[in-house]
Design a protein around this motif. Structure first.
Motif, PDB file in Angstrom:
ATOM      1  N   LEU A  95      11.550  23.258 -29.266  1.00  6.93           N
ATOM      2  CA  LEU A  95      10.486  24.245 -29.018  1.00  6.93           C
ATOM      3  C   LEU A  95       9.113  23.639 -29.277  1.00  6.93           C
ATOM      4  N   GLY A  96       9.029  22.877 -30.376  1.00  8.45           N
ATOM      5  CA  GLY A  96       7.760  22.237 -30.744  1.00  8.45           C
ATOM      6  C   GLY A  96       7.254  21.347 -29.616  1.00  8.45           C
ATOM      7  N   ARG A  97       8.193  20.653 -28.952  1.00 10.11           N
ATOM      8  CA  ARG A  97       7.792  19.741 -27.866  1.00 10.11           C
ATOM      9  C   ARG A  97       7.200  20.495 -26.685  1.00 10.11           C
ATOM     10  N   GLU A 107      18.205  35.317 -34.705  1.00  8.76           N
ATOM     11  CA  GLU A 107      16.843  35.395 -35.249  1.00  8.76           C
ATOM     12  C   GLU A 107      16.008  36.500 -34.614  1.00  8.76           C
ATOM     13  N   GLY A 108      16.261  36.829 -33.345  1.00  7.41           N
ATOM     14  CA  GLY A 108      15.530  37.915 -32.666  1.00  7.41           C
ATOM     15  C   GLY A 108      14.021  37.795 -32.814  1.00  7.41           C
ATOM     16  N   GLU A 109      13.429  38.906 -33.221  1.00  5.65           N
ATOM     17  CA  GLU A 109      11.977  39.043 -33.406  1.00  5.65           C
ATOM     18  C   GLU A 109      11.365  37.901 -34.239  1.00  5.65           C
ATOM     19  N   LYS A 156       7.699  35.321 -34.119  1.00  4.21           N
ATOM     20  CA  LYS A 156       6.712  35.088 -35.192  1.00  4.21           C
ATOM     21  C   LYS A 156       6.613  33.601 -35.492  1.00  4.21           C
ATOM     22  N   ARG A 157       7.791  32.951 -35.523  1.00  4.14           N
ATOM     23  CA  ARG A 157       7.806  31.530 -35.866  1.00  4.14           C
ATOM     24  C   ARG A 157       7.158  30.674 -34.772  1.00  4.14           C
TER      25      ARG A 157
END
Ligand code: 5AD
Ligand code: SF4
Length: 446
Positions: A68-70, A93-95, A99-100
């Motif tokens: 995801l970071g990439r 993890e959902g919601e 946020k993350r």
């Protein structure tokens, strides 16, 4: 939804984890095809990026966060790009995922794949961020049947979820309760795949032996017979069997139904009765061994493979030795082995006696060293034997190297100058390597 000038959009889809996820990815592509998306292998070309994730072990979950970071920078460069997380991490993890990763547009769980066209439509119109992780107690057939498989081999989901709640496993939480599809719908899907050229089908479920329990009209062995009867289907596989539920009837079926592939994946997880009990597996090591021996005595050519977890909480050195002894006794064709990884929501994550990482890692190494030798010995037993190979792909231009899989699920390579008469051919095994076989075609001296 909005379309580009040419009307076609591109999706980059990355799949982590098990065959269940591979099958979900095929279904995702099927739904996207209906709304004009084609697949691209380059994230930089994509209008839509989907990470189909796995959370069965912590390492798999961490891979998703680094992936995801990439994509964050790409998202900054291309404001129209839609970034989604699907699969088991999405469900778990959902919601929290939104946020993350504030640049993420959509989080959708395995039971919401069929909603993807609508969800993407909403995101493109309003630029809102969405979460779709609802789970339902029944199967809506519109969730299935759109698989976009274009190969000779295809996976078909026959059920979803799991009710076993093994103490280490997150699957019952991410994939929900066990529900079977109707046999008629499964037969329809396999028939359509066969018409499209599929020769080998793998029926998928977390615990296929409980197919139909509490609802469907046929048992699992009956379903296998029906699928094997479909014109054009030449091989039928299934995963995964649970040792507590695999029946003598199913084992006998291998003697009656020639299209059943000669392979059973039967995860044992541990050779220690105390550990098996703490895992909640519902069988002892000797109970497992008697089923494995029955398979081998009735059908010596069937390959038996297994899954093993080392370093489950409280596992002592002696208990680990019992697992090594079981491997040497049963001589599996292959194993998939894992270090225990504590998962959220599971019972074992709160157990006393968590085994330190360095001990888990050493045990894994020892287990894999022991199995490497056994796998090679089992391969060598095939040298000189005739086996049927279902071909995978054609040789590269100017080359004559073919490859495919045996019925017992081993990779075979052989050279042949010219075309082959059929998609399944008989070859003779000439050499055995740790992960593949070499063979000769055509077979001489019939
Ligand atoms: N830690 C390690 N391995 C696990 N598996 C499932 N959950 C865990 C966990 N928490 C393994 C089991 C299962 C395979 C798919 O993954 O061996 O059979
Ligand atoms: Fe997980 Fe056990 Fe269900 Fe397999 S049978 S998916 S290991 S809970």
């Amino acid at each position: 939804m909005e379309q580009s000038a040419e009307g076609v959009k591109r999706v980059f889809l990355d799949t982590f984890g098990c065959q269940m996820n591979d099958n979900d990815s095929e279904r995702i592509l099927g739904f996207l095809k209906n709304i004009n998306y084609t697949r691209t292998s380059k994230p930089t070309d994509a209008d839509l990026i989907i990470l189909n994730t796995c959370s069965v072990r912590d390492k798999a979950e961490q891979k998703v966060y680094s992936a995801l970071g990439r994509f964050k920078d790409l998202k900054d460069e291309r404001p129209g790009l839609i970034l989604c997380v699907a699969g088991c991490v999405a469900q778990q993890e959902g919601e929290k995922l939104l946020k993350r990763a504030p640049y993420l547009d959509l989080v959708f769980g395995p039971q919401n794949i069929h909603r993807l066209p609508d969800l993407i439509g909403e995101i493109s119109k309003k630029r809102g961020r969405l979460v779709a992780v609802e789970q339902s107690a029944s199967i809506d057939e519109s969730e299935y049947g759109l698989s976009s498989a274009s190969d000779k081999r295809a996976f078909v989901s026959i059920m979803r979820g799991c009710d076993n709640f093994c103490a280490y496993c997150i699957v019952p939480y991410t994939r929900g309760r066990e529900v079977s599809r109707r046999s008629a719908d499964i037969i329809d899907e396999v028939s359509r795949l066969a018409e499209g050229g599929v020769k080998e089908v793998t029926l998928l479920g977390q615990n296929v032996n409980s197919y139909g329990v509490g609802g469907a009209e046929v048992s699992f062995p009956e379903l296998l017979r029906l699928v094997a009867r479909i014109d054009g289907i030449r091989r039928v596989r299934f995963i995964t069997s649970h040792p507590k539920d695999i029946s003598v009837g199913l084992i006998r079926l291998f003697g009656e139904e020639p299209k059943l592939a000669r392979h059973i994946h039967l995860p044992v997880q541990s050779g220690s009765d105390r550990v098996l009990k703490a895992m909640g597996r519902g069988y002892t090591a000797s109970h497992y061994a008697s089923k494995a021996r029955l398979i081998k005595s009735l059908h010596p050519d069937i390959a038996v493979t297994t899954d093993i977890i080392v370093g489950f909480p409280g596992e002592t050195e002696d208990e680990f030795e019992e697992t090594i002894a079981l491997l040497r006794d049963l001589r599996f064709d292959n194993i998939f082995s894992f270090m225990y990884s504590p998962r959220p929501l599971t019972k074992a994550a709160a157990f006393d006696g968590q085994v330190p990482a360095d001990v888990r890692s050493k045990r894994l190494q020892r287990l894999q060293d022991a199995q490497r030798q056994i796998t090679l010995e089992r391969s060598r037993e095939l040298v000189g034997k005739r086996v049927e190979v279902l071909l995978e792909g054609a040789p590269k231009p100017g080359e004559c190297e073919f490859s495919g899989r045996t019925s017992c699920n081993r990779i075979v390579r052989f050279s042949h100058d010219g075309a082959l008469p059929d998609s399944i051919v008989e070859v003779v095994v000439t050499e055995a390597y740790p992960n593949s076989l070499r063979a000769e075609f055509p077979v001489h001296g019939k």
